[in-house]
Motif scaffolding. Structure first.
Motif, PDB file in Angstrom:
ATOM      1  N   SER A   1      42.951 -32.438   2.225  1.00 53.36           N
ATOM      2  CA  SER A   1      44.330 -31.891   1.570  1.00 53.36           C
ATOM      3  C   SER A   1      44.532 -31.214   1.862  1.00 53.36           C
ATOM      4  O   SER A   1      44.371 -29.518   3.161  1.00 53.36           O
ATOM      5  CB  SER A   1      44.115 -31.465   0.103  1.00 53.36           C
ATOM      6  N   LEU A   2      45.964 -30.365   2.407  1.00 51.11           N
ATOM      7  CA  LEU A   2      46.316 -29.160   3.282  1.00 51.11           C
ATOM      8  C   LEU A   2      46.133 -28.321   2.363  1.00 51.11           C
ATOM      9  O   LEU A   2      46.590 -28.626   0.869  1.00 51.11           O
ATOM     10  CB  LEU A   2      48.043 -29.607   3.514  1.00 51.11           C
ATOM     11  N   ARG A   3      46.505 -27.308   2.695  1.00 54.94           N
ATOM     12  CA  ARG A   3      46.739 -26.011   2.192  1.00 54.94           C
ATOM     13  C   ARG A   3      48.112 -25.899   2.291  1.00 54.94           C
ATOM     14  O   ARG A   3      48.995 -26.484   2.080  1.00 54.94           O
ATOM     15  CB  ARG A   3      46.004 -24.925   3.370  1.00 54.94           C
ATOM     16  N   HIS A   4      48.169 -25.307   0.778  1.00 52.60           N
ATOM     17  CA  HIS A   4      49.465 -24.434   0.593  1.00 52.60           C
ATOM     18  C   HIS A   4      50.030 -23.502   1.253  1.00 52.60           C
ATOM     19  O   HIS A   4      49.242 -21.933   1.632  1.00 52.60           O
ATOM     20  CB  HIS A   4      49.640 -24.238  -1.439  1.00 52.60           C
ATOM     21  N   SER A   5      51.431 -23.948   1.038  1.00 49.98           N
ATOM     22  CA  SER A   5      52.120 -21.748   2.048  1.00 49.98           C
ATOM     23  C   SER A   5      51.664 -21.061   1.179  1.00 49.98           C
ATOM     24  O   SER A   5      51.552 -19.540   1.994  1.00 49.98           O
ATOM     25  CB  SER A   5      54.405 -22.056   1.658  1.00 49.98           C
ATOM     26  N   ASN A   6      50.839 -20.433  -0.410  1.00 49.33           N
ATOM     27  CA  ASN A   6      50.989 -19.860  -0.832  1.00 49.33           C
ATOM     28  C   ASN A   6      49.793 -18.836  -0.563  1.00 49.33           C
ATOM     29  O   ASN A   6      49.525 -17.944  -0.491  1.00 49.33           O
ATOM     30  CB  ASN A   6      51.097 -19.844  -2.556  1.00 49.33           C
ATOM     31  N   PHE A   7      48.994 -20.000  -0.078  1.00 48.91           N
ATOM     32  CA  PHE A   7      47.432 -19.739   0.823  1.00 48.91           C
ATOM     33  C   PHE A   7      47.800 -19.071   1.825  1.00 48.91           C
ATOM     34  O   PHE A   7      46.668 -18.584   1.826  1.00 48.91           O
ATOM     35  CB  PHE A   7      46.316 -21.029  -0.011  1.00 48.91           C
ATOM     36  N   GLY A   8      48.272 -19.922   2.306  1.00 48.13           N
ATOM     37  CA  GLY A   8      48.316 -19.715   3.886  1.00 48.13           C
ATOM     38  C   GLY A   8      48.078 -20.389   4.838  1.00 48.13           C
ATOM     39  O   GLY A   8      46.690 -21.387   4.731  1.00 48.13           O
ATOM     40  N   GLY A   9      48.472 -20.848   5.935  1.00 49.65           N
ATOM     41  CA  GLY A   9      48.288 -21.570   6.965  1.00 49.65           C
ATOM     42  C   GLY A   9      48.635 -23.006   6.229  1.00 49.65           C
ATOM     43  O   GLY A   9      48.069 -23.583   6.478  1.00 49.65           O
ATOM     44  N   GLN A  10      49.664 -23.836   5.702  1.00 49.64           N
ATOM     45  CA  GLN A  10      49.938 -24.830   5.425  1.00 49.64           C
ATOM     46  C   GLN A  10      49.737 -25.969   6.170  1.00 49.64           C
ATOM     47  O   GLN A  10      49.737 -27.133   5.342  1.00 49.64           O
ATOM     48  CB  GLN A  10      51.415 -24.986   4.743  1.00 49.64           C
ATOM     49  N   HIS A  11      49.873 -26.231   7.472  1.00 49.37           N
ATOM     50  CA  HIS A  11      49.330 -26.942   8.357  1.00 49.37           C
ATOM     51  C   HIS A  11      48.049 -27.221   8.406  1.00 49.37           C
ATOM     52  O   HIS A  11      47.869 -28.601   9.225  1.00 49.37           O
ATOM     53  CB  HIS A  11      50.356 -26.855   9.550  1.00 49.37           C
ATOM     54  N   LEU A  12      47.322 -26.662   8.316  1.00 50.32           N
ATOM     55  CA  LEU A  12      45.377 -26.796   7.977  1.00 50.32           C
ATOM     56  C   LEU A  12      45.355 -27.557   6.748  1.00 50.32           C
ATOM     57  O   LEU A  12      45.806 -27.494   5.517  1.00 50.32           O
ATOM     58  CB  LEU A  12      44.865 -24.941   8.098  1.00 50.32           C
ATOM     59  N   LEU A  13      43.868 -27.744   7.706  1.00 50.61           N
ATOM     60  CA  LEU A  13      43.253 -28.478   5.992  1.00 50.61           C
ATOM     61  C   LEU A  13      42.086 -27.792   5.749  1.00 50.61           C
ATOM     62  O   LEU A  13      42.098 -27.054   5.828  1.00 50.61           O
ATOM     63  CB  LEU A  13      42.591 -30.070   6.648  1.00 50.61           C
TER      64      LEU A  13
END
Length: 551
Positions: A463-475
């Protein structure tokens, strides 16, 4: 404590420290803790250490050319922590910028290299674990005669070591260096070792100033060997000359081994290396050497063995709180039923293995995806398939791929010290592959939970990380995804979803639960689920039906 000073490197994900969870006080993002939350950092020898280094890293992955590594000038940061009065306390567990207006950022990785004090060889822990097991096997009245501790227990004849995730990686290190037998090579400490969700990784468990909290595969200072054994041909194809089990095989150890991995460890980039040649072209053959070895893959399962219910966008946090750590719903498949059944398998295997007249004591044969069966592939093939599904949030950026690459830390076994900090980066391991999927988007060639056999969704190890969490391009590296089917045929056609809708699969909830019961009973017959877990599987299936049909 020792007086040793050793240069070390720690890498911190800014998101894991700086993301505010419900009920937490506001996190001061001017400060960064020197290790993973909940762990104890190794302390710097002095706050003004001039040769310490700090790097900020964006897009940190196998595509190293697209990684952006920036070294922060030494006079711009220090060891210490801002307090509420904007003053810097001399708390050497933290670093901070000297400018009170500069912050650490979510979605970035921070690498800190410094000289640590009072370090100890982490291998002491491996010896203690081994010796504790040996002691339990040799308890006698005389051995406790001079002890103030009165023990009312008999000697233990069989001991199994079971580890998951970090403790599983620790056990892999114990296997490689054979911390499994007494100092005379006569008595085994363990009769069986079971390793869950450790992929093909180890960790910083056998070195000076080891940091077990540096948990991701690329942070292990010792990467190779991955597989239990390599054939002579496969050894010659690489620079590596040994398998993980080589030392114990040389002394004809009788220990039984089980390895279990989930979908997450494959998409993380290392689980396939447990059973492939280094060049990724061949399945390793364990048939001539597998009397005491089993390798299993649990299809579509998350890294967390006990995912919280109901699924949400942040593991353990109710969906109505609108907290977003990842872009997809968390994967709710529980591997706990498989874990409980495997305890009985282990018990029977080590206690009845000499009964040659009854094969019922043998655990099931190996089950994992292979090159030969065409059930392994490049990860981007899987992600490309999911781009056809509405709201699947599949990775489309090559920088999202999580594959293990070769790193040379310059580890010296004699001194236990890493001489290359930061490590020298090399190419990826091309054997870093993932399971292929069926027409439902679920993994193939593994042990299937009833939710996989009678599906309401695609259950993934990514699952991709959410933009709220940061690094939304990372798994994400733990939770995986649940991507529900459409409810109706009309919705499926409108969304161009390649997967059949729920109404096309099942007449109603009762039929669905009947099929789940049949699938669970088949797993009971094949030893993978205990009969006592039938009702809990049915209850969770009923909850899943209601949840997905209410989304």
């Amino acid at each position: 404590k020792s007086n040793l000073i050793v240069r070390i490197m720690t890498e911190i994900d800014g998101s894991t420290q700086l993301f505010n969870l419900p009920g937490q006080s506001n996190i001061d993002n001017r400060n960064l803790f020197l290790t993973t939350t909940g762990h104890i950092p190794l302390l710097v020898n002095e706050s003004t250490q001039s040769n310490a280094q700090l790097f900020e890293i964006n897009n940190y992955n196998i595509n190293l050319e697209n990684s952006f590594v920036t070294e922060i000038e030494r006079n711009c940061w220090r060891f210490g922590k801002f307090n509420s009065n904007n003053e810097i306390d001399n708390d050497l567990q933290y670093i901070c910028f000297t400018d009170p207006n500069k912050i650490f950022r979510k979605g970035y990785l921070y690498r800190i290299i410094y000289d640590a004090i009072n370090v100890l060889p982490s291998a002491f822990n491996l010896i203690l674990i081994r010796d504790c097991a040996l002691w339990l096997k040799n308890i006698t009245t005389n051995s406790n005669r001079n002890s103030n501790i009165q023990l009312n227990i008999n000697p233990i004849h069989r001991i199994c070591a079971i580890g998951a995730s970090q403790t599983g990686r620790l056990l892999r290190t114990m296997i490689q260096y054979d911390f499994l037998v007494d100092n005379f090579g006569n008595k085994e400490a363990f009769d069986a070792i079971s390793i869950w969700a450790a992929g093909a990784s180890q960790g910083q468990f056998n070195q000076l100033a080891g940091q077990p909290s540096q948990a991701l595969p690329h942070l292990s200072t010792i990467q190779f060997p991955f597989a239990p054994i390599y054939s002579i041909n496969h050894q010659q194809q690489s620079n590596h000359q040994q398998g993980l089990h080589d030392l114990i095989n040389k002394r004809n150890s009788s220990i039984k081994f089980m390895y279990f991995n989930t979908s997450v460890e494959y998409h993380r980039g290392d689980a396939s290396l447990l059973h492939l040649s280094i060049d990724g072209k061949h399945d390793l053959c364990f048939n001539n050497n597998n009397n005491n070895l089993r390798i299993y893959f649990i299809s579509g399962a998350p890294h967390n063995p006990f995912p919280t219910w109901p699924p949400s966008y942040a593991e353990g946090i109710p969906i109505n709180l609108n907290v977003y750590v990842q872009q997809n719903l968390t994967n709710p498949i529980e591997i706990a039923p498989f874990f409980r059944s495997h305890l009985l398998m282990l018990h029977n295997w080590i206690n009845n293995n000499n009964n040659n007249n009854n094969n019922n004591y043998e655990p099931p044969q190996n089950q994992f995806p292979t090159i030969t069966s065409n059930t392994l592939c490049e990860p981007q093939i899987i992600y490309n398939w999911f781009t056809n599904i509405h709201n699947a949030n599949a990775p489309i950026n090559l920088n999202s791929l999580s594959r293990l690459w070769q790193r040379d830390f310059g580890f010296d076994f004699n001194s236990g010290i890493c001489k290359n900090l930061p490590p020298i980066e090399h190419s990826i391991f091309v054997a870093s592959l993932v399971p292929t999927i069926d027409i439902n988007g679920n993994d193939m060639n593994g042990i299937n939970h009833p939710f996989i056999n009678i599906p309401l969704a695609s259950f993934t190890g990514w699952s991709l990380r959410h933009s709220n969490f940061g690094g939304q391009h990372l798994l994400m590296m733990v939770s995986g995804s649940m991507i529900p089917f459409t409810k109706t045929k009309q919705q499926r056609i409108e969304n161009k979803d390649p997967r059949l809708s729920i109404e096309e699969r099942y007449e109603n909830k009762q039929q669905y639960l009947m099929l789940i019961e049949q699938a669970t009973k088949k797993l009971i017959e094949s030893k993978w689920i205990l009969e006592r877990d039938l009702n809990s599987c049915l209850n969770r299936a009923a909850l899943l039906w209601d949840l997905i049909n209410e989304l």
